[in-house]
Design a protein around this motif. Structure first.
Motif, PDB file in Angstrom:
ATOM      1  N   PRO A   1      48.901 -48.987  81.277  1.00 39.85           N
ATOM      2  CA  PRO A   1      49.481 -48.130  80.226  1.00 39.85           C
ATOM      3  C   PRO A   1      48.462 -47.793  79.148  1.00 39.85           C
ATOM      4  O   PRO A   1      47.395 -48.400  79.097  1.00 39.85           O
ATOM      5  CB  PRO A   1      50.599 -49.002  79.653  1.00 39.85           C
ATOM      6  CG  PRO A   1      50.129 -50.399  79.881  1.00 39.85           C
ATOM      7  CD  PRO A   1      49.306 -50.387  81.139  1.00 39.85           C
ATOM      8  N   PRO A   2      48.788 -46.838  78.279  1.00 39.08           N
ATOM      9  CA  PRO A   2      47.901 -46.519  77.165  1.00 39.08           C
ATOM     10  C   PRO A   2      47.649 -47.761  76.323  1.00 39.08           C
ATOM     11  O   PRO A   2      48.548 -48.589  76.148  1.00 39.08           O
ATOM     12  CB  PRO A   2      48.698 -45.486  76.355  1.00 39.08           C
ATOM     13  CG  PRO A   2      49.685 -44.925  77.318  1.00 39.08           C
ATOM     14  CD  PRO A   2      50.003 -46.017  78.287  1.00 39.08           C
ATOM     15  N   TYR A   3      46.429 -47.877  75.823  1.00 33.30           N
ATOM     16  CA  TYR A   3      46.099 -49.054  75.021  1.00 33.30           C
ATOM     17  C   TYR A   3      46.740 -48.973  73.643  1.00 33.30           C
ATOM     18  O   TYR A   3      46.787 -47.910  73.025  1.00 33.30           O
ATOM     19  CB  TYR A   3      44.579 -49.181  74.864  1.00 33.30           C
ATOM     20  CG  TYR A   3      44.218 -50.387  74.034  1.00 33.30           C
ATOM     21  CD1 TYR A   3      44.159 -51.658  74.621  1.00 33.30           C
ATOM     22  CD2 TYR A   3      43.993 -50.283  72.661  1.00 33.30           C
ATOM     23  CE1 TYR A   3      43.865 -52.777  73.862  1.00 33.30           C
ATOM     24  CE2 TYR A   3      43.700 -51.404  71.898  1.00 33.30           C
ATOM     25  CZ  TYR A   3      43.640 -52.646  72.500  1.00 33.30           C
ATOM     26  OH  TYR A   3      43.361 -53.755  71.740  1.00 33.30           O
ATOM     27  N   ALA A   4      47.233 -50.086  73.186  1.00 30.62           N
ATOM     28  CA  ALA A   4      47.679 -50.186  71.797  1.00 30.62           C
ATOM     29  C   ALA A   4      47.358 -51.599  71.313  1.00 30.62           C
ATOM     30  O   ALA A   4      47.494 -52.568  72.066  1.00 30.62           O
ATOM     31  CB  ALA A   4      49.168 -49.920  71.671  1.00 30.62           C
ATOM     32  N   GLU A   5      46.894 -51.689  70.096  1.00 29.77           N
ATOM     33  CA  GLU A   5      46.540 -52.985  69.524  1.00 29.77           C
ATOM     34  C   GLU A   5      47.737 -53.938  69.574  1.00 29.77           C
ATOM     35  O   GLU A   5      47.618 -55.093  69.975  1.00 29.77           O
ATOM     36  CB  GLU A   5      46.108 -52.770  68.057  1.00 29.77           C
ATOM     37  CG  GLU A   5      45.396 -53.947  67.431  1.00 29.77           C
ATOM     38  CD  GLU A   5      43.982 -54.113  67.978  1.00 29.77           C
ATOM     39  OE1 GLU A   5      43.580 -55.264  68.192  1.00 29.77           O
ATOM     40  OE2 GLU A   5      43.304 -53.080  68.195  1.00 29.77           O
ATOM     41  N   ASP A   6      48.890 -53.402  69.186  1.00 26.56           N
ATOM     42  CA  ASP A   6      50.105 -54.214  69.099  1.00 26.56           C
ATOM     43  C   ASP A   6      50.845 -54.176  70.440  1.00 26.56           C
ATOM     44  O   ASP A   6      51.319 -53.122  70.857  1.00 26.56           O
ATOM     45  CB  ASP A   6      50.992 -53.637  67.980  1.00 26.56           C
ATOM     46  CG  ASP A   6      52.324 -54.369  67.884  1.00 26.56           C
ATOM     47  OD1 ASP A   6      52.526 -55.364  68.617  1.00 26.56           O
ATOM     48  OD2 ASP A   6      53.159 -53.933  67.071  1.00 26.56           O
ATOM     49  N   PRO A   7      50.953 -55.324  71.116  1.00 29.89           N
ATOM     50  CA  PRO A   7      51.613 -55.357  72.426  1.00 29.89           C
ATOM     51  C   PRO A   7      53.040 -54.809  72.389  1.00 29.89           C
ATOM     52  O   PRO A   7      53.527 -54.285  73.395  1.00 29.89           O
ATOM     53  CB  PRO A   7      51.633 -56.839  72.804  1.00 29.89           C
ATOM     54  CG  PRO A   7      50.674 -57.505  71.910  1.00 29.89           C
ATOM     55  CD  PRO A   7      50.437 -56.637  70.714  1.00 29.89           C
TER      56      PRO A   7
END
Ligand SMILES: *Cc1c(COP(=O)(O)O)cnc(C)c1O
Length: 236
Positions: A170-176
């Motif tokens: 999935p697209p990366y995001a700092e916050d899981p």
């Protein structure tokens, strides 16, 4: 190649990851054995693989064929299972059957057809997962939902390859927590396909979750998590 994995911290990191996997599985009402850890050893050397194997790790993930085959040759004395998790060009399909326990990143029917031919001529069975692209990211490969249905149906007529489930990057995001909706969407898609009559054998596995979000992925139904940097250290 980095030598981070040779610091004395690997056994502790592996034990901590296993404990977190087990807790997340139990939180989601499943047994810890229902989730398999793939240790992603890309960019790390055979010494790192050996160190993890010494702690009982058998499943390793690599995203490049050449690098994987080299590492396999260096660890041929160990009973390891290698998973190819990166995009594969169709013209390299014949390198996969026999060398990998599973290919996680099938992204086209053309690739699957070539893998089928290669598996048949090698006389082996190749389990695969289909990579799904829910976010339509230009930089990532994977099938959209319509293509996925077509490939699942076509796969039933292809000898030598066995679709066992779906894989998501999935697209990366700092916050899981921001990634959670993508994991949930893959699980929902799996459930929709089951309701449409797709054979459960083709949808047994959900490979989703990496170092920074594997617990959320497990809470949303992951059966396979692919963990690299949290285990081996950060990549150069
Ligand atoms: C590198 C990689 C991983 C592991 O990433 P980490 O964030 O280091 O855990 C998982 N899946 C795929 C497809 C990868 O290429």
């Amino acid at each position: 190649m980095s030598t981070d994995a040779l610091d004395s911290g690997l056994p502790g990191r592996l034990a901590a990851i296993r404990a977190r996997i087990a807790s997340a599985a139990i939180r989601s009402g499943r047994s810890p054995e229902a989730v398999r850890l793939i240790a992603v050893s890309k960019t790390f050397g055979a010494d790192a693989v050996r160190a993890a194997h010494a702690e009982g790790q058998l499943d390793f993930g690599e995203n490049r064929v050449q690098e994987a085959l080299a590492k396999q040759a260096e660890t041929a004395d160990l009973p390891l299972r290698w998973h190819l998790i990166g995009p594969l060009q169709s013209n390299k399909a014949n390198k996969v059957p026999g060398a990998f326990a599973r290919l996680q990143s099938v992204h086209s029917l053309d690739l699957l057809a070539r893998l089928s031919k290669a598996a048949v001529s090698a006389g082996v069975d190749l389990p695969v997962l289909i990579q799904v692209d829910l976010a339509h990211e230009a930089t990532k490969s994977g099938l959209d939902e319509a293509e996925l249905r077509h490939v699942l149906a076509s796969a039933r007529d292809l000898p030598g390859v066995r679709v066992e489930g779906l894989m998501l990057l999935p697209p990366y995001a700092e916050d899981p927590e921001q990634v959670r909706p993508w994991f949930r969407r893959l699980r929902d898609l799996r459930d929709t396909l089951l309701a449409e009559g797709v054979p459960p054998d083709q949808l047994r596995e959900l490979s989703m979750g990496m170092s920074h979000d594997f617990e959320v992925a497990i809470e949303e139904g992951a059966t396979i998590v692919r963990v690299g940097s949290a285990l081996f250290g950060s990549r150069a």
